[in-house]
Design a protein around this motif. Structure first.
Motif, PDB file in Angstrom:
ATOM      1  N   THR A 131     -24.327 -25.972 -18.160  1.00 40.23           N
ATOM      2  CA  THR A 131     -22.918 -25.581 -18.274  1.00 40.23           C
ATOM      3  C   THR A 131     -22.114 -26.595 -19.075  1.00 40.23           C
ATOM      4  OG1 THR A 131     -23.106 -24.598 -16.067  1.00 40.23           O
ATOM      5  CG2 THR A 131     -20.881 -24.958 -16.885  1.00 40.23           C
ATOM      6  N   LEU A 132     -21.157 -26.108 -19.865  1.00 42.02           N
ATOM      7  CA  LEU A 132     -20.164 -26.977 -20.494  1.00 42.02           C
ATOM      8  C   LEU A 132     -18.806 -26.656 -19.901  1.00 42.02           C
ATOM      9  CD1 LEU A 132     -20.889 -27.056 -24.367  1.00 42.02           C
ATOM     10  CD2 LEU A 132     -21.753 -28.573 -22.568  1.00 42.02           C
ATOM     11  N   LYS A 133     -18.065 -27.707 -19.526  1.00 38.77           N
ATOM     12  CA  LYS A 133     -16.685 -27.512 -19.075  1.00 38.77           C
ATOM     13  C   LYS A 133     -15.752 -27.977 -20.175  1.00 38.77           C
ATOM     14  CE  LYS A 133     -15.285 -27.720 -14.770  1.00 38.77           C
ATOM     15  NZ  LYS A 133     -14.968 -28.175 -13.376  1.00 38.77           N
ATOM     16  N   ILE A 134     -14.955 -27.062 -20.693  1.00 35.91           N
ATOM     17  CA  ILE A 134     -14.012 -27.432 -21.752  1.00 35.91           C
ATOM     18  C   ILE A 134     -12.850 -28.189 -21.132  1.00 35.91           C
ATOM     19  CG2 ILE A 134     -12.616 -26.621 -23.691  1.00 35.91           C
ATOM     20  CD1 ILE A 134     -14.102 -24.020 -23.611  1.00 35.91           C
ATOM     21  N   ASP A 135     -12.559 -29.343 -21.663  1.00 39.08           N
ATOM     22  CA  ASP A 135     -11.507 -30.185 -21.089  1.00 39.08           C
ATOM     23  C   ASP A 135     -10.162 -29.471 -21.114  1.00 39.08           C
ATOM     24  OD1 ASP A 135     -10.944 -32.879 -19.993  1.00 39.08           O
ATOM     25  OD2 ASP A 135      -9.452 -32.838 -21.596  1.00 39.08           O
ATOM     26  N   ARG A 136      -9.364 -29.744 -20.085  1.00 42.46           N
ATOM     27  CA  ARG A 136      -8.094 -29.024 -19.981  1.00 42.46           C
ATOM     28  C   ARG A 136      -7.089 -29.417 -21.046  1.00 42.46           C
ATOM     29  NH1 ARG A 136      -4.592 -32.543 -16.683  1.00 42.46           N
ATOM     30  NH2 ARG A 136      -5.940 -33.546 -15.175  1.00 42.46           N
ATOM     31  N   SER A 137      -7.292 -30.552 -21.690  1.00 40.38           N
ATOM     32  CA  SER A 137      -6.372 -30.922 -22.774  1.00 40.38           C
ATOM     33  C   SER A 137      -6.438 -29.906 -23.917  1.00 40.38           C
ATOM     34  CB  SER A 137      -6.692 -32.331 -23.284  1.00 40.38           C
ATOM     35  OG  SER A 137      -8.009 -32.401 -23.786  1.00 40.38           O
ATOM     36  N   PHE A 138      -7.599 -29.276 -24.112  1.00 38.69           N
ATOM     37  CA  PHE A 138      -7.733 -28.265 -25.170  1.00 38.69           C
ATOM     38  C   PHE A 138      -7.262 -26.885 -24.690  1.00 38.69           C
ATOM     39  CE2 PHE A 138     -11.440 -31.228 -25.835  1.00 38.69           C
ATOM     40  CZ  PHE A 138     -10.829 -31.976 -26.824  1.00 38.69           C
ATOM     41  N   VAL A 139      -7.618 -26.574 -23.436  1.00 39.23           N
ATOM     42  CA  VAL A 139      -7.282 -25.259 -22.885  1.00 39.23           C
ATOM     43  C   VAL A 139      -5.766 -25.106 -22.747  1.00 39.23           C
ATOM     44  CG1 VAL A 139      -7.540 -23.771 -20.847  1.00 39.23           C
ATOM     45  CG2 VAL A 139      -9.481 -25.163 -21.650  1.00 39.23           C
ATOM     46  N   ASP A 140      -5.149 -26.187 -22.283  1.00 42.71           N
ATOM     47  CA  ASP A 140      -3.722 -26.219 -21.997  1.00 42.71           C
ATOM     48  C   ASP A 140      -2.871 -25.718 -23.166  1.00 42.71           C
ATOM     49  OD1 ASP A 140      -1.649 -26.956 -20.242  1.00 42.71           O
ATOM     50  OD2 ASP A 140      -1.248 -28.719 -21.497  1.00 42.71           O
ATOM     51  N   ASP A 141      -3.229 -26.122 -24.368  1.00 42.43           N
ATOM     52  CA  ASP A 141      -2.401 -25.857 -25.550  1.00 42.43           C
ATOM     53  C   ASP A 141      -3.012 -24.818 -26.484  1.00 42.43           C
ATOM     54  OD1 ASP A 141      -0.045 -27.110 -25.441  1.00 42.43           O
ATOM     55  OD2 ASP A 141      -0.508 -28.715 -26.869  1.00 42.43           O
ATOM     56  N   GLY A 195      -8.197 -26.111 -16.302  1.00 46.15           N
ATOM     57  CA  GLY A 195      -6.775 -26.267 -16.604  1.00 46.15           C
ATOM     58  C   GLY A 195      -6.106 -24.992 -17.086  1.00 46.15           C
ATOM     59  N   VAL A 196      -6.565 -23.838 -16.593  1.00 46.24           N
ATOM     60  CA  VAL A 196      -5.925 -22.565 -16.965  1.00 46.24           C
ATOM     61  C   VAL A 196      -4.638 -22.411 -16.143  1.00 46.24           C
ATOM     62  CG1 VAL A 196      -6.177 -20.060 -17.023  1.00 46.24           C
ATOM     63  CG2 VAL A 196      -8.141 -21.523 -17.541  1.00 46.24           C
ATOM     64  N   ALA A 235     -13.504 -19.746 -15.254  1.00 46.26           N
ATOM     65  CA  ALA A 235     -12.237 -20.471 -15.413  1.00 46.26           C
ATOM     66  C   ALA A 235     -11.787 -21.098 -14.103  1.00 46.26           C
ATOM     67  CB  ALA A 235     -11.159 -19.525 -15.936  1.00 46.26           C
ATOM     68  N   GLN A 236     -11.060 -22.200 -14.260  1.00 47.34           N
ATOM     69  CA  GLN A 236     -10.460 -22.923 -13.142  1.00 47.34           C
ATOM     70  C   GLN A 236      -9.055 -23.305 -13.575  1.00 47.34           C
ATOM     71  OE1 GLN A 236     -13.972 -25.777 -12.344  1.00 47.34           O
ATOM     72  NE2 GLN A 236     -12.292 -26.661 -11.177  1.00 47.34           N
ATOM     73  N   GLY A 237      -8.153 -23.431 -12.661  1.00 43.80           N
ATOM     74  CA  GLY A 237      -6.833 -23.919 -13.039  1.00 43.80           C
ATOM     75  C   GLY A 237      -5.771 -23.503 -12.055  1.00 43.80           C
ATOM     76  N   PHE A 238      -4.584 -24.115 -12.191  1.00 42.51           N
ATOM     77  CA  PHE A 238      -3.492 -23.871 -11.255  1.00 42.51           C
ATOM     78  C   PHE A 238      -3.102 -22.393 -11.229  1.00 42.51           C
ATOM     79  CE2 PHE A 238      -1.731 -28.500 -11.691  1.00 42.51           C
ATOM     80  CZ  PHE A 238      -2.865 -28.978 -11.044  1.00 42.51           C
ATOM     81  N   HIS A 239      -3.276 -21.682 -12.350  1.00 44.31           N
ATOM     82  CA  HIS A 239      -2.936 -20.257 -12.374  1.00 44.31           C
ATOM     83  C   HIS A 239      -3.793 -19.474 -11.375  1.00 44.31           C
ATOM     84  CE1 HIS A 239      -1.855 -16.298 -13.751  1.00 44.31           C
ATOM     85  NE2 HIS A 239      -3.104 -16.018 -14.064  1.00 44.31           N
ATOM     86  N   ILE A 240      -5.022 -19.930 -11.190  1.00 47.10           N
ATOM     87  CA  ILE A 240      -5.927 -19.263 -10.252  1.00 47.10           C
ATOM     88  C   ILE A 240      -5.713 -19.842  -8.858  1.00 47.10           C
ATOM     89  CG2 ILE A 240      -8.364 -18.845  -9.702  1.00 47.10           C
ATOM     90  CD1 ILE A 240      -8.507 -19.447 -13.024  1.00 47.10           C
ATOM     91  N   CYS A 241      -5.796 -21.139  -8.753  1.00 48.84           N
ATOM     92  CA  CYS A 241      -5.547 -21.830  -7.476  1.00 48.84           C
ATOM     93  C   CYS A 241      -5.585 -23.331  -7.703  1.00 48.84           C
ATOM     94  CB  CYS A 241      -6.608 -21.430  -6.455  1.00 48.84           C
ATOM     95  SG  CYS A 241      -6.348 -22.104  -4.801  1.00 48.84           S
ATOM     96  N   ARG A 242      -4.714 -24.059  -7.010  1.00 48.15           N
ATOM     97  CA  ARG A 242      -4.771 -25.524  -7.042  1.00 48.15           C
ATOM     98  C   ARG A 242      -5.938 -26.010  -6.177  1.00 48.15           C
ATOM     99  NH1 ARG A 242      -0.187 -28.559  -8.628  1.00 48.15           N
ATOM    100  NH2 ARG A 242       1.188 -27.128  -9.707  1.00 48.15           N
ATOM    101  N   PRO A 243      -6.332 -27.262  -6.294  1.00 46.74           N
ATOM    102  CA  PRO A 243      -7.307 -27.802  -5.329  1.00 46.74           C
ATOM    103  C   PRO A 243      -6.673 -27.776  -3.934  1.00 46.74           C
ATOM    104  CG  PRO A 243      -7.066 -29.271  -7.235  1.00 46.74           C
ATOM    105  CD  PRO A 243      -5.950 -28.269  -7.314  1.00 46.74           C
ATOM    106  N   ILE A 244      -7.395 -27.277  -2.932  1.00 43.88           N
ATOM    107  CA  ILE A 244      -6.851 -27.105  -1.576  1.00 43.88           C
ATOM    108  C   ILE A 244      -7.857 -27.607  -0.540  1.00 43.88           C
ATOM    109  CG2 ILE A 244      -5.211 -25.201  -1.974  1.00 43.88           C
ATOM    110  CD1 ILE A 244      -7.446 -23.218  -1.462  1.00 43.88           C
ATOM    111  N   PRO A 245      -7.363 -27.927   0.672  1.00 42.96           N
ATOM    112  CA  PRO A 245      -8.276 -28.375   1.735  1.00 42.96           C
ATOM    113  C   PRO A 245      -9.189 -27.226   2.189  1.00 42.96           C
ATOM    114  CG  PRO A 245      -5.960 -28.753   2.337  1.00 42.96           C
ATOM    115  CD  PRO A 245      -5.963 -27.943   1.088  1.00 42.96           C
TER     116      PRO A 245
END
Ligand code: C2E
Ligand code: CA
Ligand code: CA
Ligand code: CA
Length: 277
Positions: free
Chosen positions: A197-207, A236-237, A254-264
């Protein structure tokens, strides 16, 4: 005001200095914090872009410091990395992630949990055995644990890191390259290493919707990954438009605040059940 600015500048400056009182205090206390369970794992869901289904999550560490409050990982991981403490910290993370997998399976949440390892962990030749033992002790299959490493893991001792990564992958654990595109690596490791797997850094996804160059990086990373048969996760979506753009580019996850923040963990159970179709 000018005074305020100079104060905040001083604070910022201190935060980068490993000899600042706060850093020294944290460095001295971290070992004890691990032993006394001041650490905790939050979990951020990962979804399949096409269906919106939750297909995994990432464990992200937090430190509930008795005086400083909740300290984010960017403030203490590199302190741990400066000493042997990083080995105890990662051991704690692996063990608690595996225990969480077990707990969730008992309530029918069957998803893989990804953990982050530091470059320094990959020079530890005993790590694969440690992971195998912890999986066995908790009766958890290796396919439920995933590992994220950064390109920097192959700088200091590439041969040794490669061997550790190979041994971990041999256990049946999927490996991801995190923060992809931010390092200085040569890409040749994509040919050699067992990476899934490759995870694209959120600095690129963000903008990516505003910045043509970021869009080009996201686009070409997905193309590169697919030509190597790898799965792509965009991190970082933060909005629906980005998620749709990623879908059009055939980005799998995808991962990111739009989907869900990190939670307990407890909140995760609630989020998961309301995310089901
Ligand atoms: P990372 O592995 O790249 O993790 C992603 C970071 O982005 C997390 O920050 C997450 O909370 C944040 N994030 C997720 N979605 C969004 C979003 O939509 N927008 C924005 N602005 N941020 C988002 P966090 O939890 O503070 O972790 C920071 C870094 O600390 C991680 O970056 C990872 O490198 C490190 N880290 C976290 N937990 C561990 C751990 O258990 N072990 C090690 N070695 N490192 C860890
Ligand atoms: Ca990560
Ligand atoms: Ca990242
Ligand atoms: Ca990172």
């Amino acid at each position: 005001s000018a005074k305020r600015q100079s104060q905040s500048f001083t604070m910022y400056d201190n935060s980068l200095d490993s000899h600042s009182p706060r850093r020294l205090k944290m460095m001295a206390e971290l070992g004890n914090a691990i032993r006394t369970n001041q650490l905790t794992l939050f979990f951020q869901p990962r979804i399949e872009v096409k269906t919106g289904l939750c297909v995994g999550c990432e464990a992200l560490i937090r430190w509930n410091h008795p005086e400083l409050g909740r300290v984010p990982p960017d403030e203490f991981i590199h302190l741990a990395e400066m000493s042997e403490t990083i080995h105890a910290l990662s051991h704690w993370v692996i063990e608690h992630a595996i225990q969480q997998i077990k707990i969730w399976q008992s309530v029918n949440i069957n998803i893989p949990v990804a953990i982050n390892l530091s470059a320094r962990n990959l020079v530890d030749l005993s790590l694969p055995d440690t992971i195998e033992t912890l999986l066995e002790q908790n009766n958890v299959e290796s396919k439920w644990l995933e590992i994220e490493i950064t390109e920097s893991a192959f700088i200091s001792d590439p041969g040794r890191a490669e061997s550790v990564v190979n041994d971990i992958n041999q256990l049946g654990i999927s490996m991801a390259i995190d923060d992809f595109g931010t390092g200085y690596s040569s890409l040749s490791y994509l040919k050699r290493l067992p990476i899934q797997t490759l995870k694209i850094d959120r600095s690129f996804v963000d903008d990516m919707l505003q910045d043509e160059q970021d869009a080009a990086i996201v686009h070409s990373t997905i193309g590169l990954a697919h030509s190597f048969g790898l799965t792509v996760i965009a991190e970082g979506v933060e909005n629906q438009d980005t998620l749709e753009a990623l879908s059009a580019l055939n980005c799998e996850h995808a991962q990111g605040f739009h989907i869900c923040r990190p939670i307990p963990p407890d909140e995760f159970i609630q989020w998961f059940s309301q995310s089901l179709p």
